[in-house]
Design a protein around this motif. Structure first.
Motif, PDB file in Angstrom:
ATOM      1  N   GLN A 266       0.820  -1.212   0.000  1.00 27.28           N
ATOM      2  CA  GLN A 266       0.000   0.000   0.000  1.00 27.28           C
ATOM      3  C   GLN A 266       0.854   1.263   0.000  1.00 27.28           C
ATOM      4  N   VAL A 267       1.952   1.228   0.715  1.00 26.76           N
ATOM      5  CA  VAL A 267       2.761   2.449   0.881  1.00 26.76           C
ATOM      6  C   VAL A 267       3.724   2.601  -0.296  1.00 26.76           C
ATOM      7  N   PRO A 268       3.555   3.628  -1.129  1.00 24.36           N
ATOM      8  CA  PRO A 268       4.376   3.789  -2.336  1.00 24.36           C
ATOM      9  C   PRO A 268       5.871   3.921  -2.027  1.00 24.36           C
ATOM     10  N   LYS A 269       6.180   4.591  -0.935  1.00 23.52           N
ATOM     11  CA  LYS A 269       7.572   4.822  -0.585  1.00 23.52           C
ATOM     12  C   LYS A 269       8.292   3.500  -0.295  1.00 23.52           C
ATOM     13  N   LEU A 270       7.599   2.656   0.473  1.00 22.59           N
ATOM     14  CA  LEU A 270       8.149   1.358   0.832  1.00 22.59           C
ATOM     15  C   LEU A 270       8.315   0.503  -0.425  1.00 22.59           C
ATOM     16  N   LYS A 271       7.329   0.579  -1.272  1.00 22.85           N
ATOM     17  CA  LYS A 271       7.332  -0.170  -2.513  1.00 22.85           C
ATOM     18  C   LYS A 271       8.549   0.208  -3.369  1.00 22.85           C
ATOM     19  N   ALA A 272       8.791   1.509  -3.466  1.00 22.97           N
ATOM     20  CA  ALA A 272       9.915   2.000  -4.261  1.00 22.97           C
ATOM     21  C   ALA A 272      11.241   1.535  -3.667  1.00 22.97           C
ATOM     22  N   LYS A 273      11.303   1.550  -2.364  1.00 21.41           N
ATOM     23  CA  LYS A 273      12.529   1.155  -1.680  1.00 21.41           C
ATOM     24  C   LYS A 273      12.839  -0.323  -1.930  1.00 21.41           C
ATOM     25  N   ILE A 274      11.796  -1.136  -1.824  1.00 21.37           N
ATOM     26  CA  ILE A 274      11.986  -2.569  -2.014  1.00 21.37           C
ATOM     27  C   ILE A 274      12.364  -2.867  -3.464  1.00 21.37           C
ATOM     28  N   GLU A 275      11.739  -2.152  -4.377  1.00 17.65           N
ATOM     29  CA  GLU A 275      12.057  -2.358  -5.783  1.00 17.65           C
ATOM     30  C   GLU A 275      13.529  -2.037  -6.053  1.00 17.65           C
TER      31      GLU A 275
END
Length: 922
Positions: free
Chosen positions: A554-563
């Motif tokens: 859900q959290v875009p920031k976390l998503k970007a970091k993991i990517e």
RNA sequence: GGGUGGUUAGCUCAGUUGGGAGAGCGACGGCCUUACAAGCCGUAGGUCACAGGUUCGACCCCUGUACCACCCACCA
């Protein structure tokens, strides 16, 4: 045969054959050996922890099966009450409905549907790992037979007064609307506040200050407590407080529970909402006022203003209202342990409800004894302490859950609330003499999942029927499990099994560590560091991996970091390493009792190891197919030194691997096997066969002996390796067995190798070690002098003894080939040697003439480095041996060893410095 | 507050009853040597967390300290 190792092309083929031919079922008349799989969640999917655990079990199972034991690996899955119900509820939620709309029966149907849909997933994944349980006996904790066992256990415990129903304070999960056991509550430190409130005395003569972290529960206070020996409050004991906001008068009581030195020394007592206060309330016969609903909103027993408020909204309001009244003394920051449900993650409430309990005291006593007296052993042993400390302080076990998915409690109530326990309503009526005029309703609750998994070892074998399987395989041999469920599962199994079977459930509990990422971090979706064992087997493209790791975030920031992190760590995705490599990686990391950090670099190394074995076999096949491999008893064969050596080394490797397997040190077993295959068999033995096999003049007897040894050692090695790497060994063995004239349909049914000390030729081992030292000495010169590997060298041997001479004479053929030599000359007098680069093997000097191509300065530098090392070693040994205390006190053999070492290093020192002088003198 | 495990090469880890530390990966140099470049040959690299103690001798046994991880416990 493919040139390179392609795991995917062999794995599914062999698994299907093994399974379809029924090889996994117990067979033979050997001693029984049995492992019960810790049943994974039926709707779950395989994670790295499963992969690790199942791989360990499969190695043990295959090993014992090959030893001829009558081996059962019992497989099955768990209905996992809360977890599964939550998943289905989430599905309903996305479909815009919920379980209450559906009703109990329809909801349960829906769960069964979900189980049918997704239930095969984890067992298919288990097959991909090469796991070899007896699938024909697969069980499910909610299948019909198992339900009978569960019912039987409940009823008998009830009849024996070890199960009772009672209204008590339990941990209540306000999100899931169920009680949970102490173990399912996880307390972590969180930042909060401590509020100090002024409670006025009822007679208006003053006030007391109480401190609390839970202001909202003050509406349920029924006393204020002080320590009986606290002088400050002596006069107040027995007086009343008028509880603010409610106007109720409550007493000031004295109880030892209160710590004089903490806070103000006054504690508000809320028996219905705090475990300590509950005990105090019982001691002082205080009323218990429940102020919450099932949702943890405030109920009808509080002032109207607060009714229906969420607990945290109410907290704010109450603090504000008390502040308004001038009763808020102060607010401090405070760190406190906050109890949360392990599934829901919400803060659980101590809550007064009717629940079913198992009385654990006597059960636990027996369970402690069975470990104390060694009937059950934990590996590693330190986990016994953990087990003891918990068991000796065990609380009664709350086994009822207000869920719909699970084993429904076999209890019925009449209109007056009287409880009847039996297998069915009909049985209740019969047993208790109740006719149809009396209405009965079944208890709505289900049993804790761990109650049914606690019967796993005997329930799966047919209990309460006294089946053949039960008689044969119980107690089971070993339980392989993680330390995190020692209390949840292991302890309960021991208690219940001892009670119902009068025997232990298993002899050994092998406790393995958790699988973490390469940096020791726990793998979790939110950290984005999860590895899927199937992806390591099959490989995965980068984009698919990124998608997998970030989906549903859900959290875009976390998503970007993991990517970003994933793209950095796996720029090319993950290669397909195959099951055998994955398994081997697990084994190599499985040292005792510590968590394992899984590094993809390791699996690559073991994939390479598989490839090495593949290629070595290829070499063997190339040299033995359609050749005389000495298997005809009528034909004479002769073994070379190398043959005799590798046979001895094989015995030693077998002993080491078996020792590792027997002691649950799969890391040591895998290491021993790795070293034998790569270093002994490939690096040395196969190289030593080349000068024999390529020699066009070689005698037939010798060729036969070498080919015979090549195939027989390979064949045995494959059997030795099979429990750890089942697929590649089967594939290679099918070809090898013919060459080695070995009978059998499958390697998994062949006998496990047994070391034979009589086959260890110690003289051959010593000779080969000498040969290796000579070759390494020459290679070192070649390497450091930058002499092309292909360039043939002429060497001189000097100052050797007769043993050196014999070894040299006998091994010219090996030596020339492996060290790439042109000529070999034996000199009795070192002065005859030309100016050379020199290596030493004991007293023996090996000279590689400098003439023409050796760099003089480089050789001097090399010698100086060597001399510095020797000088260091010499002075250390001298110092030690000149210490009288050492010479007098140390065992003579140790002193002797040190003397020999000194003599060697002094001699080497002298020889090499002479050599250096000679070169310098040029 | 009590308890357990850990700290060894750049990284991940072994180290058998105390007798001067090993592997894999990585690094560096050299090799298409007829099984294997997913390979072969060679080289470098460690005050074994720290401080004491026991011992002729300690990575190993004892005591203490630090840091990391985990388990248990009711401090409002």
């Amino acid at each position: 045969m493919d040139k390179t190792y392609q795991p995917s092309s062999i794995e599914s083929k062999w698994y299907q054959q093994w399974e379809s031919k029924g090889y996994f079922a117990p067979q033979g008349s050997g001693d029984p050996y049995c492992i019960m799989i810790p049943p994974p969640n039926v709707t779950g999917s395989l994670h790295m922890g499963h992969g690790f655990q199942e791989s360990i079990m499969d190695a043990l199972i295959r090993y014992h099966r090959m030893q001829g034991r009558n081996t059962l690996w019992q497989v099955g899955t768990d209905h996992a009450g809360i977890a599964t119900q939550m998943v289905v509820e989430r599905l309903l939620d996305t479909a815009g409905t919920n379980r209450h709309e559906l009703g109990r029966d329809k909801f349960i149907d829906r769960v069964w549907e979900w189980k049918e849909e997704s239930g095969g997933h984890i067992t298919r994944q288990l097959r991909r790992l090469g796991a070899s349980p007896d699938w024909s006996r697969e069980r499910f904790t909610m299948d019909e037979g198992f339900y009978k066992s569960v019912q039987e256990v409940f009823i008998r415990l009830y009849e024996d007064k070890l199960i009772y129903r009672g209204k008590r304070l339990v941990n209540w999960d306000p999100k899931l609307h169920t009680a949970i056991s102490d173990l399912e509550v996880v307390s972590e430190e969180e930042k909060g506040h401590m509020w100090h409130f002024r409670y006025p005395l009822a007679d208006g003569s003053g006030d007391l200050i109480v401190a609390t972290t839970r202001p909202e529960t003050m509406l349920g206070d029924t006393a204020v407590a002080v320590n009986p020996s606290d002088e400050r409050y002596q006069a107040l004991i027995g007086k009343n407080i008028t509880l603010p906001l409610t106007g109720r008068d409550i007493p000031i009581i004295a109880d030892d529970y209160v710590d004089k030195d903490f806070g103000t020394g006054c504690v508000k007592i809320t028996p219905a909402h705090d475990f300590n206060d509950y005990e105090v309330g019982l001691r002082h016969d205080l009323p218990m006022i429940n102020v919450f609903t099932d949702d943890a909103t405030l109920n009808q027993s509080v002032p109207e203003k607060y009714r229906g408020m969420d607990r945290y909204v109410a907290r704010k309001e109450i603090v504000a209202d008390l502040d308004e009244l001038g009763l808020l003394e102060k607010v401090e920051d405070h760190v406190l342990k906050v109890p949360r449900g392990d599934r829901s993650g919400v803060v659980v409430e101590p809550y007064l409800t009717n629940q079913w309990y198992v009385k654990t005291e006597t059960l636990a006593d027996a369970a402690v004894k069975s470990v104390e007296n060694g009937d059950i052993n934990f590996v590693p042993k330190q986990y016994e302490n953990m087990y003891f400390s918990w068991m000796r302080d065990i609380q009664d076990w709350c086994i009822s859950r207000q869920l719909w998915w699970g084993h429904r409690i076999p209890a019925w109530y009449d209109d007056e609330g009287k409880v009847y326990v039996a297998r069915s309503e009909d049985e209740v009526r019969e047993k208790y003499g109740l006719d149809q005029s009396i209405a009965l309703r079944q208890d709505e609750d289900v049993l804790d999942t761990w109650f049914s998994s606690g019967l796993w070892t005997f329930g799966t074998l047919g209990w309460p029927e006294e089946t053949e399987f039960l008689k044969t395989f119980h107690p089971t041999s070993v339980l392989v499990t993680g330390f995190d469920i020692i209390f949840f599962w292991v302890a309960r199994m021991i208690m219940l099994t001892l009670y119902f079977r009068k025997e232990i459930p298993f002899h050994t509990v092998y406790v393995h560590g958790l699988v973490r990422d390469s940096h020791g971090q726990k793998m979790s979706k939110s950290k984005g560091n999860v590895l899927d064992p199937i992806d390591l087997i099959d490989g995965i493209e980068l984009e698919a991996l990124v998608e997998k790791r970030t989906s549903g975030m859900q959290v875009p920031k976390l998503k970007a970091k993991i990517e970003k992190q994933t793209r950095k760590e796996f720029p090319d995705g993950i290669a397909a390493y195959g099951t055998d490599a994955l398994r081997y990686t697990y084994y190599s990391l499985a040292s005792t009792g510590r968590d394992i950090n899984f590094d993809v670099g390791r699996i690559e190394g073991f994939r390479n190891f598989c490839n090495k074995l593949w290629n070595a076999s290829n070499y063997v096949f190339m040299n033995t197919e359609n050749e005389d491999c000495g298997q005809n008893p009528a034909d004479a064969f002769e073994l070379t030194l190398a043959d005799r050596w590798i046979v001895g080394r094989l015995q030693q490797a077998e002993a080491a691997v078996i020792e590792g397997l027997n002691t649950y040190r799969l890391d040591l077993a895998s290491q021993a096997l790795y070293d034998f295959i790569w270093k002994d068999y490939c690096d040395w033995y196969l190289e030593l066969t080349k000068p024999v096999l390529w020699n066009t003049d070689e005698r037939m007897e010798v060729l036969r002996g070498t080919r015979r040894t090549l195939v027989r050692v390979l064949e045995t090695t494959l059997r030795l390796a099979h429990p750890l790497m089942p697929f590649i060994t089967e594939e290679l063995w099918q070809k090898t067995k013919q060459l080695a004239c070995f009978e059998g349909d499958s390697i998994m049914l062949a006998r496990y190798p047994q070391p034979d000390e009589a086959k260890v030729d110690h003289a051959a081992i010593a000779d080969v070690e000498w040969l290796q030292a000579v070759i390494v000495g020459i290679r070192a010169i070649r390497g450091e002098m930058n002499i092309a590997p292909a360039r043939q060298l002429d060497v001189f041997f000097c100052r050797g003894n007769s043993e050196d001479k014999r070894r040299l004479d006998e091994n010219m053929q090996f030596l020339s080939k492996l060290a790439q030599l042109g000529s070999i000359k034996w000199l009795d007098n070192a002065d005859q040697a030309p100016l050379s680069a020199t290596s030493l093997v004991g007293h023996l000097e090996i000279h590689v003439p400098l003439a023409g191509f050796i760099d003089k300065d480089a050789e001097i530098a090399r010698l100086e480095k060597e001399l510095a090392k020797l000088a260091n070693e010499t002075s250390r040994l001298k110092g030690k041996l000149s210490n009288e205390k050492f010479v007098n006190n140390a065992p003579t053999d140790v002193v002797e060893k040190e003397r020999n070492k000194l003599a060697d290093s002094e001699s080497a020192l002298q020889k090499l410095s002479e050599q250096k002088e000679k070169i310098l003198a040029l």
